[in-house]
Scaffold this motif. Structure first.
Motif, PDB file in Angstrom:
ATOM      1  N   UNK A  24       0.819  -1.213   0.000  1.00  0.00           N
ATOM      2  CA  UNK A  24       0.000   0.000   0.000  1.00  0.00           C
ATOM      3  C   UNK A  24       0.854   1.265   0.000  1.00  0.00           C
ATOM      4  N   UNK A  25       1.977   1.210   0.728  1.00  0.00           N
ATOM      5  CA  UNK A  25       2.836   2.390   0.857  1.00  0.00           C
ATOM      6  C   UNK A  25       3.370   2.855  -0.489  1.00  0.00           C
ATOM      7  N   UNK A  26       3.491   1.940  -1.452  1.00  0.00           N
ATOM      8  CA  UNK A  26       3.975   2.320  -2.780  1.00  0.00           C
ATOM      9  C   UNK A  26       2.989   3.252  -3.475  1.00  0.00           C
ATOM     10  N   UNK A  27       1.708   2.941  -3.361  1.00  0.00           N
ATOM     11  CA  UNK A  27       0.676   3.792  -3.951  1.00  0.00           C
ATOM     12  C   UNK A  27       0.646   5.142  -3.242  1.00  0.00           C
ATOM     13  N   UNK A  28       0.704   5.115  -1.914  1.00  0.00           N
ATOM     14  CA  UNK A  28       0.646   6.345  -1.135  1.00  0.00           C
ATOM     15  C   UNK A  28       1.805   7.270  -1.485  1.00  0.00           C
ATOM     16  N   UNK A  29       3.010   6.727  -1.554  1.00  0.00           N
ATOM     17  CA  UNK A  29       4.187   7.553  -1.856  1.00  0.00           C
ATOM     18  C   UNK A  29       4.080   8.156  -3.253  1.00  0.00           C
ATOM     19  N   UNK A  30       3.568   7.380  -4.201  1.00  0.00           N
ATOM     20  CA  UNK A  30       3.441   7.858  -5.572  1.00  0.00           C
ATOM     21  C   UNK A  30       2.464   9.025  -5.657  1.00  0.00           C
ATOM     22  N   UNK A  31       1.292   8.884  -5.032  1.00  0.00           N
ATOM     23  CA  UNK A  31       0.276   9.935  -5.083  1.00  0.00           C
ATOM     24  C   UNK A  31       0.733  11.168  -4.312  1.00  0.00           C
ATOM     25  N   UNK A  32       1.304  10.977  -3.144  1.00  0.00           N
ATOM     26  CA  UNK A  32       1.731  12.120  -2.345  1.00  0.00           C
ATOM     27  C   UNK A  32       2.826  12.921  -3.037  1.00  0.00           C
ATOM     28  N   UNK A  33       3.637  12.267  -3.852  1.00  0.00           N
ATOM     29  CA  UNK A  33       4.725  12.977  -4.527  1.00  0.00           C
ATOM     30  C   UNK A  33       4.219  13.887  -5.642  1.00  0.00           C
ATOM     31  N   UNK A  35       0.515  14.936  -5.774  1.00  0.00           N
ATOM     32  CA  UNK A  35      -0.899  14.970  -5.435  1.00  0.00           C
ATOM     33  C   UNK A  35      -1.649  16.073  -6.169  1.00  0.00           C
ATOM     34  N   UNK A  36      -1.021  17.215  -6.349  1.00  0.00           N
ATOM     35  CA  UNK A  36      -1.716  18.316  -7.024  1.00  0.00           C
ATOM     36  C   UNK A  36      -1.957  17.991  -8.491  1.00  0.00           C
TER      37      UNK A  36
END
Length: 296
Positions: A24-33, A35-36
């Protein structure tokens, strides 16, 4: 996204198979990098601790284009608890407005903190997939909820698909009927004509799809899917609509369309459309649809 196929054309044509993230952390890191760019949301915090009493961690906190607070929750695959988990954190957020505004002030400044739109908080759930019960559940809640399915393609591509979007919005005003107006009061006639045009634009934008939400701010009305696709600002003699359609992809017409990239204005979007009449609204329909499609 189940029907989408991606092909590489380098050295022939080969299909790039979609896959889920390993964790899950892979998806989170990708989106947060980004996000805008991906969600139209300014990133504020990751793994935000809700304190010892509440005992939780919000995956991501952000602020959308209209100043609305956003909670983003991620799941690697399918998880029937993702919506309830997000709503649990939403309840905490609404009870801790001062704390959230302090976070906004720290990350984005005092002006952004003073303009937080508490009437329209949002929950965005990003997962490998959702069940039919999830799709039904979002329609039973009064909160604004977006369900977004992701897929990874190869090492450098990610796809996001909004599978359900429900907005917490009030009743949409009906379009006023035409009626006679005393020609001796041109100012009143002009005001009523603009009000009628504004109602027509509102009807058209909301009618582009069942996933369209309207967010009312003091300076403009925003129409959004996952992201804003149109922001409408009233003027005395016209309406200004700012769209996410790329100005370079449009044949600009003086007095009707204008590239406002880098120019300050209310709302978001780099293509300005000036609307003065029903004829202008008809001319703008293709641009509205283009911008709507770009905000998926």
């Amino acid at each position: 996204m189940s029907g989408l196929k991606l092909f590489s054309t380098q050295g022939g044509v080969t299909e790039v198979a979609p896959r889920l993230a390993d964790v899950e952390a892979e998806v989170q890191a990708l989106v947060e990098s980004a996000m805008e760019a991906m969600l139209g949301v300014r990133f504020l915090a990751t793994e935000y601790n809700t304190g010892p009493v509440h005992g939780g961690r919000i995956d991501s906190l952000g602020l959308d284009e209209n100043g609305a607070p956003v909670i983003v929750e991620y799941k690697r695959a399918t998880d029937p608890g993702v919506i309830n988990q997000g709503l649990f954190y939403m309840a905490w957020l609404m009870d801790h407005r001062t704390e959230f505004q302090a976070l906004v002030r720290e990350r984005l400044g005092a002006t952004a903190a003073s303009q937080v739109l508490w009437s329209a908080p949002r929950l965005i759930c990003i997962a490998g997939d959702f069940t039919r019960y999830d799709l039904h559940a979002v329609r039973e809640h009064r909160r604004s909820i977006d369900l977004v399915r992701y897929r990874l393609y190869g090492q450098h591509h990610v796809g996001l698909e909004t599978v359900a979007s429900v907005a917490a919005q009030g009743k949409v005003p009906s379009r006023p009927r035409r009626r006679g107006v005393d020609a001796s009061v041109p100012v009143r006639r002009a005001c009523e004509a603009m009000a009628e045009l504004a109602a027509a634009v509102d009807e058209v934008l909301l009618g582009l799809g069942g996933d369209v939400a309207k967010v009312e701010r003091k300076q403009y009305d925003a129409y959004q899917r996952l992201r804003n696709f149109a922001c409408v600002t009233p003027r005395q003699d016209k309406l200004l609509a700012y769209l996410k359609a790329a100005p370079a992809a449009v044949d600009l017409v003086p007095g009707f369309t204008r590239d406002v990239t880098g120019l300050g204005h209310h709302g978001t979007g780099d293509l300005e459309v000036q609307l003065r009449s029903d004829r202008d609204l008809e001319r703008a329909m293709d641009l509205f649809r283009l911008s709507y499609d770009a905000a998926a």
